[in-house]
Each structure stands twice: as C-alpha cells, then as structure tokens.
Enzyme design. Structure first.
Site, PDB file in Angstrom:
ATOM      1  CE1 TYR A   1      -4.024  -1.810  -0.371  1.00 37.17           C
ATOM      2  CE2 TYR A   1      -2.975  -3.308   1.189  1.00 37.17           C
ATOM      3  CZ  TYR A   1      -3.966  -3.040   0.254  1.00 37.17           C
ATOM      4  OH  TYR A   1      -4.902  -4.003  -0.069  1.00 37.17           O
TER       5      TYR A   1
ATOM      6  CD  GLN B   1     -16.245  -1.586  -7.534  1.00 30.03           C
ATOM      7  OE1 GLN B   1     -16.102  -2.778  -7.326  1.00 30.03           O
ATOM      8  NE2 GLN B   1     -16.521  -1.117  -8.732  1.00 30.03           N
TER       9      GLN B   1
ATOM     10  CG  ASP C   1      -7.847   6.643  -7.455  1.00 31.68           C
ATOM     11  OD1 ASP C   1      -8.750   7.503  -7.371  1.00 31.68           O
ATOM     12  OD2 ASP C   1      -7.826   5.778  -8.358  1.00 31.68           O
TER      13      ASP C   1
ATOM     14  CG  HIS D   1     -13.861  -1.539  -2.195  1.00 29.50           C
ATOM     15  ND1 HIS D   1     -13.707  -2.054  -3.469  1.00 29.50           N
ATOM     16  CD2 HIS D   1     -14.967  -2.162  -1.689  1.00 29.50           C
ATOM     17  CE1 HIS D   1     -14.671  -2.937  -3.715  1.00 29.50           C
ATOM     18  NE2 HIS D   1     -15.453  -3.009  -2.667  1.00 29.50           N
TER      19      HIS D   1
ATOM     20  CB  CYS E   1      -6.208   2.153  15.415  1.00 31.95           C
ATOM     21  SG  CYS E   1      -5.777   1.127  16.844  1.00 31.95           S
TER      22      CYS E   1
ATOM     23  CB  ALA F   1     -13.091   5.844 -18.619  1.00 40.19           C
TER      24      ALA F   1
HETATM   25  P1  OAD Z   1     -10.933  -4.659 -12.329  1.00 41.04           P
HETATM   26  O1  OAD Z   1      -9.469  -4.631 -12.545  1.00 41.04           O
HETATM   27  O2  OAD Z   1     -11.545  -5.937 -11.903  1.00 41.04           O
HETATM   28  O3  OAD Z   1     -11.682  -4.204 -13.664  1.00 41.04           O
HETATM   29  C1  OAD Z   1     -11.299  -3.058 -14.364  1.00 41.04           C
HETATM   30  C2  OAD Z   1     -12.316  -2.819 -15.448  1.00 41.04           C
HETATM   31  O4  OAD Z   1     -12.011  -1.599 -16.086  1.00 41.04           O
HETATM   32  C3  OAD Z   1     -12.373  -3.888 -16.545  1.00 41.04           C
HETATM   33  O5  OAD Z   1     -13.720  -4.260 -16.760  1.00 41.04           O
HETATM   34  C4  OAD Z   1     -11.786  -3.185 -17.779  1.00 41.04           C
HETATM   35  O6  OAD Z   1     -12.388  -3.621 -18.996  1.00 41.04           O
HETATM   36  C5  OAD Z   1     -12.137  -1.739 -17.489  1.00 41.04           C
HETATM   37  N1  OAD Z   1     -11.208  -0.765 -18.086  1.00 41.04           N
HETATM   38  C6  OAD Z   1      -9.868  -0.803 -18.123  1.00 41.04           C
HETATM   39  N2  OAD Z   1      -9.357   0.301 -18.689  1.00 41.04           N
HETATM   40  C7  OAD Z   1     -10.417   1.071 -19.022  1.00 41.04           C
HETATM   41  C8  OAD Z   1     -10.551   2.348 -19.637  1.00 41.04           C
HETATM   42  N3  OAD Z   1      -9.506   3.068 -20.028  1.00 41.04           N
HETATM   43  N4  OAD Z   1     -11.804   2.829 -19.828  1.00 41.04           N
HETATM   44  C9  OAD Z   1     -12.893   2.118 -19.442  1.00 41.04           C
HETATM   45  N5  OAD Z   1     -12.819   0.914 -18.847  1.00 41.04           N
HETATM   46  C10 OAD Z   1     -11.606   0.395 -18.638  1.00 41.04           C
HETATM   47  O7  OAD Z   1     -11.261  -3.463 -11.299  1.00 41.04           O
HETATM   48  P2  OAD Z   1     -12.567  -3.226 -10.414  1.00 41.04           P
HETATM   49  O8  OAD Z   1     -13.790  -3.693 -11.092  1.00 41.04           O
HETATM   50  O9  OAD Z   1     -12.517  -1.821  -9.950  1.00 41.04           O
HETATM   51  O10 OAD Z   1     -11.071  -4.299  -4.261  1.00 41.04           O
HETATM   52  O11 OAD Z   1     -12.259  -4.161  -9.174  1.00 41.04           O
HETATM   53  C11 OAD Z   1     -13.153  -4.172  -8.078  1.00 41.04           C
HETATM   54  C12 OAD Z   1     -12.395  -4.415  -6.805  1.00 41.04           C
HETATM   55  O12 OAD Z   1     -11.583  -5.575  -6.928  1.00 41.04           O
HETATM   56  C13 OAD Z   1     -11.418  -3.333  -6.416  1.00 41.04           C
HETATM   57  O13 OAD Z   1     -12.020  -2.247  -5.754  1.00 41.04           O
HETATM   58  C14 OAD Z   1     -10.444  -4.047  -5.529  1.00 41.04           C
HETATM   59  C15 OAD Z   1     -10.277  -5.288  -6.364  1.00 41.04           C
HETATM   60  O14 OAD Z   1      -9.840  -6.429  -5.751  1.00 41.04           O
HETATM   61  C16 OAD Z   1     -10.333  -4.359  -3.135  1.00 41.04           C
HETATM   62  O15 OAD Z   1      -9.125  -4.230  -3.137  1.00 41.04           O
HETATM   63  C17 OAD Z   1     -11.153  -4.584  -1.920  1.00 41.04           C
END
Ligand code: OAD
Length: 234
Positions: free
Chosen positions: A57, A92, A95, A110, A118, A220
């Site tokens: 982290y 989620q 940052d 998250h 703590c 995006a």
């Molecule tokens: P993922 O890494 O699972 O998914 C990222 C998504 O973003 C994918 O569906 C990609 O297709 C899409 N993507 C990538 N680049 C992009 C762009 N330039 N424009 C649009 N879409 C794009 O990430 P999350 O779904 O956020 O949790 O993951 C959910 C959670 O899993 C996170 O918050 C984290 C992780 O484990 C914890 O750490 C608790």
C-alpha cells in the site's frame, strides 16, 4: 436547494483511473497478476506479514501521488457542478482522483489509501506517506495501525447510504468496473429494480453487462465526457 437523494448514481472502478496511469486489478498486467490477493488484500494476509502488506500500500500511495485525474474524472466533477445535489459517485477505488478532479459527493466503499485505521480502537486519521508494521495508533498507542482499505472478507463502507441512493436514483452508471466483486456487482440489479435507467461504460463487456439497458464501449477518457454531455443536454 439540493435534493436530498441523488438522481444519478455513478459506480466507478479501476478502469476510470487506468488512463491516469493507475494499474487495474484483473486485466493483463493488473495488480492481481503480480501480487497475491490473499497476501495483500485480506485480514489474514496482514496478520501473517504486515510488512509486506504495508509495502504494497505504500507503493500504491506513492503511485497515486504521482498521477493526475483524467478527462473522465473531470467530466464527472463537471456533471456534479452542473446538477447540484443530484450526482453521487460511489467508487471502489482507493485513490483520490475524483476529489482532485473536483467531485464533492464521493463515497469510498473500499476505503482510501490516504487514510489509516487502528484495528484495536477503530481510530482513523490521515495516513503518512509511509506506514510500517508496529506504528503506534495516535489515539490508543497500540501498534495496531493498518491502511484504511476494505479487504476481502470485510464489509464495504457506507452500505446503508448506498442502498438508499440506489433505491432513489433514476439513472445508474457503472464505469470501468469488471463486475466481479460483490456487493458492487449487484448495484445495477438494485437500481434497475427501482426503475433506474442503467448504463455501463467500459472498454469491454463485464461480468454483469447483461443487466444494463445500455453499453458504451470505449475508453473512459472519451466515453465518459461524451456521456456527461448527453446527460446535460437532456
Ligand atoms: P478490475 O481490474 O476488476 O476491472 C477493471 C475494469 O475496467 C475492466 O472491466 C476493464 O475492462 C475496465 N477498463 C480498463 N481500462 C479502461 C478504460 N480506459 N476505460 C474504461 N474501462 C476500462 O477493477 P474493479 O472492477 O474496480 O477491491 O475491481 C473491483 C475491486 O476488486 C477493487 O475495488 C479491488 C479489487 O480487488 C479491493 O481491493 C477490496
């Protein structure tokens, strides 16, 4: 006067920060390819090796410090400014790029890299750049400090507020999230059940694409500003 409930709820995931230079989790080259989720994102992993988890982290905190919000973050901030009280971002992401772009109403379900927790007394404070195993809690003094991140097996934050917003919104948008992590993956069904129009913005299909009314396939940084313009045009 600001409306008590937002009419537009926007769920964001790692994909919205990808064009700022922050790695996603599950794509090729993503964080879960180079790190074991069990080791760095579970309470058990932290109990086993807190140094490793803090190092992970600390590196992510440093990575976020070095990047800037992209046009997608900025478009959502403009949308909120143009529709006061009507836009809520549920992210989620850990940052702070939404806030740095100017968004005010942001829920970090998250947790946040910029916060410390703590696990002895539940105190929370601004995380220093570098956290170490054994750092004392500023409130109780115990060496029990951890990043204020929701790990697998823990409950996401602010679920009551999120549930209330989902049950009141008329538009739900999910941006840059793979739909693989619950409960966030189920928000679309919740919003849809109460009559919201549901839009997905992603580079690709997600696990829950079938639940949305509309898909905007693309980066995006381009698709979100275009969608926000469309919302503002009515
Ligand atoms: P993922 O890494 O699972 O998914 C990222 C998504 O973003 C994918 O569906 C990609 O297709 C899409 N993507 C990538 N680049 C992009 C762009 N330039 N424009 C649009 N879409 C794009 O990430 P999350 O779904 O956020 O949790 O993951 C959910 C959670 O899993 C996170 O918050 C984290 C992780 O484990 C914890 O750490 C608790």
């Amino acid at each position: 006067m600001a409306r008590p409930d937002p009419s537009i709820v926007i769920l964001t995931g790692a994909g919205i920060s990808a064009e700022s230079g922050i790695a996603t989790f599950r794509e090729s080259g993503g964080l879960w390819e180079s790190h074991s989720l069990e080791e760095v994102a579970t309470p058990q992993g932290f109990a086993r090796d807190p140094d490793l988890v803090h190092a992970f982290y600390n590196a992510r905190r440093a990575a976020v410090r070095g990047v800037s919000p992209n046009p997608a973050h900025r478009a959502l901030a403009r949308l909120e400014q143009a529709l006061p009280g009507q836009v809520l971002i549920v992210t989620q992401n850990v940052d702070d790029l939404h806030e740095r772009a100017g968004s005010k109403r942001v829920i970090h379900m998250h947790g946040e890299l910029s916060r410390a927790l703590c696990h002895a007394c539940q105190a929370r404070w601004a995380a220093p750049d570098l956290m170490h195993a054994g750092d004392p809690c500023p409130r109780c003094g115990k060496p029990a400090t951890r990043p204020d991140i929701v790990w697998f097996g823990e409950f996401p934050y602010y679920m009551d507020e999120i549930e209330t917003a989902l049950s009141a919104c008329t538009t739900f948008a999910a941006i840059g999230t793979s739909g693989q992590v619950w409960p966030a993956a189920g928000f679309v069904q919740r919003a849809r059940a109460t009559g919201a129009r549901c839009i997905e913005i992603n580079l690709d299909q997600s696990e829950v694409s079938g639940d949305f009314h509309e898909h905007l396939i693309g980066r995006a940084g381009e698709a979100v500003p275009a969608w926000a313009e469309r919302v503002l045009a009515g």
